[in-house]
Design a protein around this motif. Structure first.
Motif, mmCIF file in Angstrom:
data_model
loop_
_atom_site.group_PDB
_atom_site.id
_atom_site.type_symbol
_atom_site.label_atom_id
_atom_site.label_comp_id
_atom_site.label_asym_id
_atom_site.label_seq_id
_atom_site.Cartn_x
_atom_site.Cartn_y
_atom_site.Cartn_z
ATOM 1 N N UNK A 202 -4.621 -1.370 2.309
ATOM 2 C CA UNK A 202 -4.702 -1.102 3.750
ATOM 3 C C UNK A 202 -5.920 -1.815 4.351
ATOM 4 N N UNK A 203 -7.018 -1.840 3.611
ATOM 5 C CA UNK A 203 -8.213 -2.539 4.097
ATOM 6 C C UNK A 203 -7.928 -4.031 4.295
ATOM 7 N N UNK A 204 -7.162 -4.619 3.386
ATOM 8 C CA UNK A 204 -6.784 -6.032 3.535
ATOM 9 C C UNK A 204 -5.980 -6.244 4.819
ATOM 10 N N UNK A 205 -5.064 -5.327 5.095
ATOM 11 C CA UNK A 205 -4.273 -5.421 6.331
ATOM 12 C C UNK A 205 -5.176 -5.267 7.548
ATOM 13 N N UNK A 206 -6.135 -4.365 7.456
ATOM 14 C CA UNK A 206 -7.046 -4.140 8.588
ATOM 15 C C UNK A 206 -8.014 -5.290 8.787
ATOM 16 N N UNK A 207 -8.288 -6.052 7.751
ATOM 17 C CA UNK A 207 -9.107 -7.258 7.921
ATOM 18 C C UNK A 207 -8.362 -8.294 8.758
ATOM 19 N N UNK B 149 -2.123 5.029 7.306
ATOM 20 C CA UNK B 149 -1.890 5.014 5.865
ATOM 21 C C UNK B 149 -3.182 5.082 5.076
ATOM 22 N N UNK B 150 -4.184 4.326 5.522
ATOM 23 C CA UNK B 150 -5.469 4.360 4.835
ATOM 24 C C UNK B 150 -6.096 5.752 4.955
ATOM 25 N N UNK B 151 -5.973 6.355 6.124
ATOM 26 C CA UNK B 151 -6.502 7.708 6.309
ATOM 27 C C UNK B 151 -5.835 8.708 5.380
ATOM 28 N N UNK B 152 -4.527 8.607 5.227
ATOM 29 C CA UNK B 152 -3.807 9.509 4.324
ATOM 30 C C UNK B 152 -4.259 9.308 2.875
ATOM 31 N N UNK B 153 -4.431 8.050 2.478
ATOM 32 C CA UNK B 153 -4.881 7.763 1.115
ATOM 33 C C UNK B 153 -6.323 8.244 0.912
ATOM 34 N N UNK B 154 -7.150 8.114 1.942
ATOM 35 C CA UNK B 154 -8.526 8.594 1.848
ATOM 36 C C UNK B 154 -8.559 10.110 1.657
ATOM 37 N N UNK B 155 -7.726 10.834 2.378
ATOM 38 C CA UNK B 155 -7.664 12.291 2.227
ATOM 39 C C UNK B 155 -7.232 12.631 0.804
ATOM 40 N N UNK B 156 -6.252 11.908 0.278
ATOM 41 C CA UNK B 156 -5.776 12.165 -1.085
ATOM 42 C C UNK B 156 -6.885 11.939 -2.111
ATOM 43 N N UNK C 99 1.106 7.272 -6.568
ATOM 44 C CA UNK C 99 -0.161 8.014 -6.685
ATOM 45 C C UNK C 99 -1.338 7.116 -7.065
ATOM 46 N N UNK C 100 -1.323 5.885 -6.580
ATOM 47 C CA UNK C 100 -2.425 4.950 -6.780
ATOM 48 C C UNK C 100 -3.191 4.824 -5.454
ATOM 49 N N UNK C 101 -3.837 5.921 -5.060
ATOM 50 C CA UNK C 101 -4.462 5.971 -3.746
ATOM 51 C C UNK C 101 -5.617 4.989 -3.598
ATOM 52 N N UNK C 102 -6.377 4.752 -4.642
ATOM 53 C CA UNK C 102 -7.471 3.782 -4.574
ATOM 54 C C UNK C 102 -6.954 2.376 -4.287
ATOM 55 N N UNK C 103 -5.887 2.004 -4.956
ATOM 56 C CA UNK C 103 -5.258 0.701 -4.713
ATOM 57 C C UNK C 103 -4.707 0.637 -3.298
ATOM 58 N N UNK C 104 -4.111 1.727 -2.843
ATOM 59 C CA UNK C 104 -3.557 1.771 -1.486
ATOM 60 C C UNK C 104 -4.657 1.586 -0.447
ATOM 61 N N UNK D 104 0.830 -1.202 0.000
ATOM 62 C CA UNK D 104 0.000 0.000 0.000
ATOM 63 C C UNK D 104 0.868 1.257 0.000
ATOM 64 N N UNK D 105 1.964 1.226 0.748
ATOM 65 C CA UNK D 105 2.882 2.366 0.759
ATOM 66 C C UNK D 105 3.476 2.594 -0.637
#
Length: 170
Positions: free
Chosen positions: A91-96, A107-114, A82-87, A75-76
């Motif tokens: 991150x969601x997979x890691x959180x599962x 990291x997911x929060x940062x990508x969501x803001x982007x 700049x593939x924030x949707x993929x990130x 994800x990083x």
């Protein structure tokens, strides 16, 4: 007589569940081959070889799909490209695998803001602050700063032709 069949059904159910649980490894026992591939991927990432790092880390996930750190590193890398949707998905997979992973939440929060999903990023910030408790943690501070800064501005190059007509009319 009626209780015998019910007792037999319950016994078979317990036997099936206990057998299935014995065959599973605990989450903290990640396959060593997967960990070795993850380290090689991190080295490739540090050297600037993002495609090679992606290949190695995806292989690590193929070896052991429970390797949460591999999802986070992938994800990083996606965010660096700049593939924030993929990130967000990674991150969601890691959180599962571990819903309380502060690094993945940040990291997911940062990508969501982007991507412009500031409200969802704020939900992640609330979770991080709850997990950190009374002490301030770096992840929460970093995400709060990113949220305060807001999403990046949309440039003319990022506007699609369909949206360009709408923008031109306004």
């Amino acid at each position: 007589m009626r209780f015998t069949s019910v007792a037999a059904a319950i016994g078979l159910t317990l036997l099936t569940v206990s057998t299935a649980l014995q065959g599973q490894r605990p989450d903290d026992q990640i396959d060593p081959r997967s960990l070795a591939l993850l380290e090689k991927g991190r080295s490739a990432q540090a050297a600037g070889n993002l495609q090679g790092a992606t290949d190695l880390i995806e292989t690590a996930l193929a070896v052991d799909p429970r390797n949460r750190q591999a999802f986070i590193v992938l994800a990083d890398i996606a965010r660096a490209q700049d593939l924030d949707g993929k990130a967000i998905r990674l991150y969601r997979e890691a959180l599962l695998l571990e819903p309380n992973d502060i690094v993945a939440l940040k990291g997911q929060g940062q990508a969501l803001v982007a991507k412009g999903a500031v409200e969802r990023a704020k939900e992640n910030l609330v979770k991080i602050r709850k997990l950190c408790g009374a002490k301030a943690c770096a992840e929460g501070t970093t995400l709060a700063a990113v949220i305060a800064k807001g999403p990046p501005p949309v440039t003319a190059a990022q506007v699609s032709p369909v949206n360009a007509d709408t923008v031109a009319k306004n």
